[in-house]
Motif scaffolding. Structure first.
Motif, PDB file in Angstrom:
ATOM      1  N   GLY A  77      35.428  36.022  50.774  1.00 34.81           N
ATOM      2  CA  GLY A  77      35.127  35.572  49.415  1.00 34.81           C
ATOM      3  C   GLY A  77      36.066  36.231  48.420  1.00 34.81           C
ATOM      4  N   ILE A  78      35.897  35.870  47.155  1.00 33.66           N
ATOM      5  CA  ILE A  78      36.678  36.486  46.077  1.00 33.66           C
ATOM      6  C   ILE A  78      35.762  37.442  45.326  1.00 33.66           C
ATOM      7  CG2 ILE A  78      37.851  36.049  43.869  1.00 33.66           C
ATOM      8  CD1 ILE A  78      38.856  33.418  45.032  1.00 33.66           C
ATOM      9  N   LEU A  79      36.222  38.685  45.154  1.00 26.61           N
ATOM     10  CA  LEU A  79      35.457  39.668  44.393  1.00 26.61           C
ATOM     11  C   LEU A  79      35.652  39.388  42.903  1.00 26.61           C
ATOM     12  CD1 LEU A  79      33.865  42.410  44.173  1.00 26.61           C
ATOM     13  CD2 LEU A  79      36.099  43.522  44.122  1.00 26.61           C
ATOM     14  N   VAL A  80      34.544  39.226  42.183  1.00 29.34           N
ATOM     15  CA  VAL A  80      34.604  39.053  40.727  1.00 29.34           C
ATOM     16  C   VAL A  80      33.979  40.303  40.108  1.00 29.34           C
ATOM     17  CG1 VAL A  80      33.942  37.633  38.766  1.00 29.34           C
ATOM     18  CG2 VAL A  80      34.392  36.550  40.968  1.00 29.34           C
ATOM     19  N   GLN A  81      34.800  41.062  39.408  1.00 30.15           N
ATOM     20  CA  GLN A  81      34.327  42.292  38.762  1.00 30.15           C
ATOM     21  C   GLN A  81      34.174  42.033  37.268  1.00 30.15           C
ATOM     22  OE1 GLN A  81      37.450  45.082  40.156  1.00 30.15           O
ATOM     23  NE2 GLN A  81      35.777  46.227  41.090  1.00 30.15           N
ATOM     24  N   LEU A  82      32.958  42.137  36.803  1.00 30.58           N
ATOM     25  CA  LEU A  82      32.681  41.915  35.386  1.00 30.58           C
ATOM     26  C   LEU A  82      32.651  43.254  34.671  1.00 30.58           C
ATOM     27  CD1 LEU A  82      29.716  39.411  35.865  1.00 30.58           C
ATOM     28  CD2 LEU A  82      32.115  38.838  35.519  1.00 30.58           C
ATOM     29  N   LEU A  86      30.492  40.869  42.057  1.00 29.01           N
ATOM     30  CA  LEU A  86      29.959  39.723  42.803  1.00 29.01           C
ATOM     31  C   LEU A  86      31.009  39.249  43.791  1.00 29.01           C
ATOM     32  CD1 LEU A  86      28.977  37.597  39.651  1.00 29.01           C
ATOM     33  CD2 LEU A  86      27.560  39.338  40.716  1.00 29.01           C
ATOM     34  N   ILE A  87      30.583  38.879  45.003  1.00 31.95           N
ATOM     35  CA  ILE A  87      31.525  38.279  45.959  1.00 31.95           C
ATOM     36  C   ILE A  87      31.143  36.804  46.109  1.00 31.95           C
ATOM     37  CG2 ILE A  87      32.591  38.400  48.226  1.00 31.95           C
ATOM     38  CD1 ILE A  87      31.644  41.301  48.455  1.00 31.95           C
ATOM     39  N   ILE A  88      32.002  35.940  45.573  1.00 33.62           N
ATOM     40  CA  ILE A  88      31.756  34.493  45.587  1.00 33.62           C
ATOM     41  C   ILE A  88      32.441  33.892  46.815  1.00 33.62           C
ATOM     42  CG2 ILE A  88      32.004  32.331  44.293  1.00 33.62           C
ATOM     43  CD1 ILE A  88      30.477  34.251  42.568  1.00 33.62           C
ATOM     44  N   PRO A  89      31.732  33.132  47.648  1.00 32.14           N
ATOM     45  CA  PRO A  89      32.365  32.545  48.839  1.00 32.14           C
ATOM     46  C   PRO A  89      33.527  31.626  48.482  1.00 32.14           C
ATOM     47  CG  PRO A  89      29.974  32.264  48.898  1.00 32.14           C
ATOM     48  CD  PRO A  89      30.316  32.763  47.531  1.00 32.14           C
ATOM     49  N   ARG A 105      29.622  44.849  51.185  1.00 34.78           N
ATOM     50  CA  ARG A 105      30.379  45.775  50.335  1.00 34.78           C
ATOM     51  C   ARG A 105      31.858  45.407  50.419  1.00 34.78           C
ATOM     52  NH1 ARG A 105      29.689  50.879  48.123  1.00 34.78           N
ATOM     53  NH2 ARG A 105      31.574  52.147  48.012  1.00 34.78           N
ATOM     54  N   TYR A 106      32.482  45.183  49.272  1.00 38.38           N
ATOM     55  CA  TYR A 106      33.904  44.817  49.264  1.00 38.38           C
ATOM     56  C   TYR A 106      34.749  46.071  49.482  1.00 38.38           C
ATOM     57  CZ  TYR A 106      37.741  41.628  48.292  1.00 38.38           C
ATOM     58  OH  TYR A 106      38.844  40.813  48.425  1.00 38.38           O
ATOM     59  N   PRO A 107      35.868  45.960  50.229  1.00 39.63           N
ATOM     60  CA  PRO A 107      36.725  47.149  50.440  1.00 39.63           C
ATOM     61  C   PRO A 107      37.175  47.752  49.103  1.00 39.63           C
ATOM     62  CG  PRO A 107      37.488  45.281  51.770  1.00 39.63           C
ATOM     63  CD  PRO A 107      36.408  44.760  50.877  1.00 39.63           C
ATOM     64  N   ASP A 108      37.369  49.065  49.109  1.00 36.59           N
ATOM     65  CA  ASP A 108      37.822  49.759  47.895  1.00 36.59           C
ATOM     66  C   ASP A 108      39.315  49.467  47.708  1.00 36.59           C
ATOM     67  OD1 ASP A 108      38.324  51.361  45.778  1.00 36.59           O
ATOM     68  OD2 ASP A 108      37.811  53.251  46.750  1.00 36.59           O
ATOM     69  N   TYR A 109      39.594  48.342  47.069  1.00 31.32           N
ATOM     70  CA  TYR A 109      40.983  47.864  46.999  1.00 31.32           C
ATOM     71  C   TYR A 109      41.872  48.747  46.122  1.00 31.32           C
ATOM     72  CZ  TYR A 109      40.081  45.948  42.358  1.00 31.32           C
ATOM     73  OH  TYR A 109      39.778  45.815  41.027  1.00 31.32           O
ATOM     74  N   GLU A 110      41.295  49.416  45.129  1.00 27.96           N
ATOM     75  CA  GLU A 110      42.108  50.237  44.217  1.00 27.96           C
ATOM     76  C   GLU A 110      42.827  51.359  44.977  1.00 27.96           C
ATOM     77  OE1 GLU A 110      42.842  49.672  41.228  1.00 27.96           O
ATOM     78  OE2 GLU A 110      41.255  48.519  40.259  1.00 27.96           O
ATOM     79  N   ASN A 111      42.197  51.846  46.038  1.00 27.34           N
ATOM     80  CA  ASN A 111      42.798  52.930  46.826  1.00 27.34           C
ATOM     81  C   ASN A 111      44.018  52.471  47.619  1.00 27.34           C
ATOM     82  OD1 ASN A 111      41.381  55.153  46.134  1.00 27.34           O
ATOM     83  ND2 ASN A 111      39.816  54.921  47.720  1.00 27.34           N
TER      84      ASN A 111
END
Length: 374
Positions: free
Chosen positions: A157-162, A193-196, A240-246
């Motif tokens: 899915g796509i992670l949407v961070q508000l 939110l993780i949207i499919p 849980r979405y991977p910690d992409y910032e790292n």
């Protein structure tokens, strides 16, 4: 129960939500559209249990009623009818549907509307509004990097961070990562939110090209999008979405600035000569020259091109998967792109050299190991 509707108007609405209907659904009733008539309005629902789309249009009707109509045969019938008013006669006891046109009658078997799953109602958050053009752009910029690996459901899915003053969209498949951020849309709240992928694909296909506000709401398990007469409800991916910032490298002393179209066309030509398994292309950076090359030792094919560029950093050679590079370069609009690198075995960052003031795009691509430094 009867209603009269324009065949082309009905076909347009059915086609806009038909993408939800699957060929082999979990429950057979999901091969149908749910028709609901009330107060001269036809509401049509399509669902696959995970995602539901609802649309509505005005019709001539005096009664109220509900029935499930078979999607494929109904669509095929309407596609082959000229634009004209058609009359639907629905029998809620036998579930038969009769369509009368100016020169024909078509009878099809429907199903009991009571068997159709209920669409979740989303309440619990303050709605967020986003222009349809901004949402479509965010989806287009990220969806191609979404993973298809079902063993890692969060990445499908796509992670949407508000956040209070921005919205961030993130997609990754482990080989590349896309971060698209808009500073002109504030959510006034924070949430992840993780949207499919399917839901965003359907949304992308139905978002109007003219400027239209899209309202988004969500709760613990579902997200809800609405615009014009269209609504989409989808179940969130509860992972849980991977910690992409790292993963994004902070220190990248080597910076390349180059014309996007020139690099895109060069990689496109050179990739023809790359290995058909690895799709590996080499970028050799030295001074103001970029050498793009590829070889396929199995067939003794090789190619090399030299491009002029602005490069500030140490001489280096790095390998990338050509398909990933091509997709990323195709999804940047600016005339020039910046590629930031640190070492040949660390991820490279691709971004527009002059980004739009309200958005920031960051593309990360993992290198492939070249045999000369293994």
């Amino acid at each position: 129960m009867k209603f009269i509707v324009s065949s082309s108007a009905l076909l347009k609405q059915l086609q806009s939500i038909n993408g939800v209907v699957t060929n082999n659904p979990v429950v057979p009733i999901l091969e149908n559209f749910l028709f609901e008539i009330e107060a001269g309005k036809l509401t049509i629902t399509a669902s696959d249990l995970e995602t539901s789309m609802i649309t509505e249009l005005p019709v001539e009707a005096r009664e109220t009623g509900r029935i499930a109509a078979p999607a494929r045969i109904l669509l095929d019938t309407l596609k082959n009818l000229p634009d004209q008013p058609v009359t639907f006669t629905l029998d809620e006891e036998t579930y038969t549907i009769e369509i009368s046109s100016s020169n024909g009658r078509y009878k099809l078997a429907g199903e009991n509307a009571a068997d159709f799953p209920r669409v979740p109602v989303v309440k619990g958050s303050a709605p967020i509004e986003m222009p349809s053009s901004s949402l479509a752009r965010a989806i287009n910029k990220t969806i191609f990097a979404v993973s298809t690996d079902e063993l890692r459901p969060a990445m499908t899915g796509i992670l949407v961070q508000l956040a209070d003053n921005q919205v961030t969209f993130v997609a990754t498949d482990g080989h590349r990562l896309l971060r698209y951020r808009r500073q002109d849309v504030g959510a006034g709240q924070t949430a992840n939110l993780i949207i499919p992928r399917k839901a965003f694909n359907l949304l992308k296909g139905t978002l109007p090209s003219e400027a239209t506000p899209v309202k988004m709401e969500f709760n613990q398990s579902n997200a809800f999008f609405s615009f014009n007469q269209m609504r989409l409800v989808c179940r969130l991916i509860d992972e849980r979405y991977p910690d992409y910032e790292n993963v994004i490298p902070v220190s990248n002393p080597n910076k390349l600035i180059i014309n996007r179209a020139e690099l895109l066309n060069s990689v496109r030509r050179i990739s023809i000569y790359s290995n058909k398994t690895t799709h590996q292309v080499r970028l050799r950076l030295a001074g103001s020259e970029l050498v793009v090359s590829a070889e396929d030792l199995d067939f003794s094919n090789e190619a090399k091109e030299t491009l002029s560029c602005q490069y500030d950093g140490e001489d280096m050679e790095i390998g990338f998967n050509a398909r990933f590079l091509l997709e990323m370069l195709s999804n940047i609009d600016s005339e020039e792109i910046t590629l930031e690198l640190s070492t040949p075995n660390r991820a490279g960052l691709l971004m527009p050299t002059t980004p739009d003031e309200n958005e920031s795009i960051l593309m990360l691509v993992m290198p492939v190991m070249l045999n000369n430094y293994v």
